[in-house]
Design a protein around this motif. Structure first.
Motif, mmCIF file in Angstrom:
data_model
loop_
_atom_site.group_PDB
_atom_site.id
_atom_site.type_symbol
_atom_site.label_atom_id
_atom_site.label_comp_id
_atom_site.label_asym_id
_atom_site.label_seq_id
_atom_site.Cartn_x
_atom_site.Cartn_y
_atom_site.Cartn_z
ATOM 1 N N GLN A 1 5.434 -3.586 7.166
ATOM 2 C CA GLN A 1 4.785 -3.637 5.767
ATOM 3 C C GLN A 1 3.576 -4.404 5.365
ATOM 4 O O GLN A 1 3.212 -5.582 6.023
ATOM 5 C CB GLN A 1 5.705 -4.396 4.930
ATOM 6 C CG GLN A 1 6.911 -3.420 4.701
ATOM 7 C CD GLN A 1 7.906 -4.101 3.361
ATOM 8 O OE1 GLN A 1 7.547 -4.976 2.468
ATOM 9 N NE2 GLN A 1 9.133 -3.878 3.528
ATOM 10 N N PHE B 1 0.772 -5.842 3.188
ATOM 11 C CA PHE B 1 0.551 -6.234 1.868
ATOM 12 C C PHE B 1 -0.670 -6.407 1.168
ATOM 13 O O PHE B 1 -1.647 -6.483 1.902
ATOM 14 C CB PHE B 1 1.501 -7.979 2.097
ATOM 15 C CG PHE B 1 2.611 -7.919 2.106
ATOM 16 C CD1 PHE B 1 3.308 -7.923 3.361
ATOM 17 C CD2 PHE B 1 3.472 -8.253 1.132
ATOM 18 C CE1 PHE B 1 4.454 -7.927 3.489
ATOM 19 C CE2 PHE B 1 4.770 -8.401 1.189
ATOM 20 C CZ PHE B 1 5.393 -8.390 2.487
ATOM 21 N N GLY B 2 -0.704 -6.135 -0.217
ATOM 22 C CA GLY B 2 -1.784 -6.514 -0.958
ATOM 23 C C GLY B 2 -2.249 -7.775 -1.041
ATOM 24 O O GLY B 2 -1.383 -8.679 -0.578
ATOM 25 N N PRO B 3 -3.412 -8.262 -1.753
ATOM 26 C CA PRO B 3 -3.824 -9.815 -1.672
ATOM 27 C C PRO B 3 -2.981 -10.565 -2.784
ATOM 28 O O PRO B 3 -3.261 -11.651 -2.930
ATOM 29 C CB PRO B 3 -5.520 -9.517 -1.918
ATOM 30 C CG PRO B 3 -5.648 -8.302 -2.657
ATOM 31 C CD PRO B 3 -4.405 -7.396 -2.156
#
Lengths: 117, 118
Positions: free
Chosen positions: B107, B109-111
């Motif tokens: 997965q 992840f964005g920030p």
């Protein structure tokens, strides 16, 4: 439902030393993945290491290794030769290998690791 | 590739206001997720999607709505903001694992979006 428990809210280690972070989980599943994620102060979630439950061999990634005890439902992370950049929050996470959960992650509450000079 | 992008980075809302948190990925991932992280806690799943037009609830869906009209985008909607929704919101995406022995689905992840409701 799966639960992931990290019993050490905070830990500290000196640079170049070794530290072990604990994680236990509760599940009735037989097929699953386990992960350790690192979250530095930037908040970015970074995958450190993963383990497939069907594999008996413990995963290793450079200075990071795990001790996976399936019967005991234990999944600890060992960091060798700790570096200042290892300072971060570390999360243990569980993923069922079944589509009915969308392969989502269940996270523990995290362990805050401080590496000191 | 930009990976997973989220906007805005920060937002302050008043109680009762509504807003949409944007999430986009350019990796052609089927699966997308929204998690929230409360102070001192791990991430909890709000909603997930297995493809365009298909969404499902996670552990903490109350107060949120999602839609997935394209593979790339997965916005999260807060209709009536409440102080309990003060949190950091993470979007993530992945391929689904197919079978043991194949490269599995990490997965990405964005920030994150830090949301405060006052």
């Amino acid at each position: 439902a799966q639960t992931v428990t990290q019993s050490q809210p905070e830990m500290s280690v000196q640079e170049a030393e070794t530290v072990t972070l604990s994680c236990t989980y509760d599940t009735s599943e037989n097929n699953y993945y386990l992960f350790w994620y690192k979250q530095p102060p930037s908040r970015q979630m970074i995958l450190v290491i993963r383990q497939e439950a069907y594999k008996q061999q413990n995963a290793t990634e450079n200075r990071f290794s795990v001790n996976f005890q399936k019967a005991a439902k234990s999944f600890s992370l060992k960091i060798s030769d700790s570096q200042l950049g290892d300072t971060a929050m570390y999360f243990c996470a569980f993923m069922k290998r079944s589509s009915n959960s969308g392969y989502a992650l269940n996270f523990g509450k995290g362990t805050s690791l401080l590496v000191t000079p | 590739n930009a990976g997973v992008t989220q906007t805005p980075k920060f937002r302050i809302l008043k109680i009762g206001q509504s807003m949409t948190l944007q999430c986009a990925q350019d990796m052609n991932h089927n699966y997308m997720y929204w998690y929230r992280q409360d102070p001192g806690m791990g991430l909890k799943l709000i909603y997930y999607s297995v493809g365009a037009g298909i969404t499902d609830k996670g552990e903490v869906p109350n107060g949120y709505n999602v839609s997935r009209s394209t593979t790339e985008d997965f916005p999260l909607r807060l209709e009536l903001a409440a102080p309990s929704q003060t949190s950091v919101y993470f979007c993530a995406s992945s391929y689904p694992p197919v079978k043991a022995g194949e490269t599995y689905n990490e997965q990405f992840f964005g920030p994150g979006t830090r949301l405060t409701v006052l």
